[in-house]
Scaffold this motif. Sequence first.
Motif, mmCIF file in Angstrom:
data_model
loop_
_atom_site.group_PDB
_atom_site.id
_atom_site.type_symbol
_atom_site.label_atom_id
_atom_site.label_comp_id
_atom_site.label_asym_id
_atom_site.label_seq_id
_atom_site.Cartn_x
_atom_site.Cartn_y
_atom_site.Cartn_z
ATOM 1 N N TYR A 129 0.835 -1.202 0.000
ATOM 2 C CA TYR A 129 0.000 0.000 0.000
ATOM 3 C C TYR A 129 0.868 1.250 0.000
ATOM 4 N N THR A 130 0.258 2.357 -0.439
ATOM 5 C CA THR A 130 0.925 3.657 -0.470
ATOM 6 C C THR A 130 0.126 4.652 0.351
ATOM 7 N N LYS A 183 -8.309 2.804 1.930
ATOM 8 C CA LYS A 183 -8.482 2.069 3.171
ATOM 9 C C LYS A 183 -7.909 2.872 4.334
ATOM 10 N N VAL A 215 -4.601 4.764 3.023
ATOM 11 C CA VAL A 215 -3.691 4.180 2.039
ATOM 12 C C VAL A 215 -4.481 3.705 0.827
ATOM 13 N N VAL A 216 -3.766 3.516 -0.271
ATOM 14 C CA VAL A 216 -4.326 2.919 -1.494
ATOM 15 C C VAL A 216 -3.389 1.807 -1.929
ATOM 16 N N PRO A 217 -3.895 0.810 -2.662
ATOM 17 C CA PRO A 217 -3.009 -0.264 -3.130
ATOM 18 C C PRO A 217 -1.896 0.286 -4.005
ATOM 19 N N SER A 218 -0.687 -0.208 -3.801
ATOM 20 C CA SER A 218 0.452 0.224 -4.598
ATOM 21 C C SER A 218 0.348 -0.350 -6.005
#
Length: 305
Positions: A129-130, A183, A215-218
Amino acid sequence: MGSNNSNICHVIPLMSWLLLLLLSLNVVRGSSDKSDRETLDSYIHEYAIKNISKLRTGKLYDIHLPANFSGMEVSIVRVRSASFWRRGANFSFFRIPRRVLPWPFVRRFDIIYEKFGNLSSKYYDVSGYTFVTPVIGLLAYDASRGRENYGMVELNTMGNQILVYFPRISIPQDNNKKNVTMKCVRFVTNGTIEFSNVTKNNTCITQGQGHFAIVVPSLKPDDDEKKDGKWKWWVIGFGVGIVGLILLIVMATLICKCVGIKKRGNMEKQSEKSEALDTVWVGNSRMPSASGIRTQAVLETSYVP
């Protein structure tokens, strides 16, 4: 010879430490991040207390940290548990409802608000995640103890919800082209990580203290980067395994030699304590023989007065 034998036995503990160090590298690496964060939180609280001459109850103080924490924002407020139970609190990015008490119960406690800013990725990381927001923290400390012995306390929400609000979100441009799902992530004080859904107005819901972010998925790396990464870790793992195996074999050899040396030493000591015996050859065999002293016989008839 005896000195060399003794040195062999002395090398075994050193080899054991090297082997344990080699095997524990990954464990230490995984736990060091949590330890660093705990140390930082304790340092921030102690720094805030020592740099405020008189901490007034109910007043929010902004703390100016040293230059090496540039970009990080910290605030502290001291509250009474009774008024906190009746009114709750609405400070900074957190809205704490009524009927919340510290656990274990104390009459007064300090609430620390942290915003890590550009230092978020230095102290926190979520695999895959980022971060699209800075990491912000909410921690409570007992204010009734001695100045050098402050301890962290938990917030018992009695089932109520604490709202964590993020005013700004910075989604990477590459992610804007895709339908990404944001998330909420909570870094619990015990080292675990919890995920939850983002509600309206970029708000996260929690029932305890800790550190929070969205966060968001990388984005998935290219196949070449994946292969290079996997190959790198395979080489490192193979090298560590070979070195560990060699150390294990050397240790086993040294232990066998050391056991033999000690046995021979015990036998030599035992032989030195016992009486030395002469040896004689009987046929082709060499056998021990005790040198005896016989008392000369005296005949009664030969007695002359």
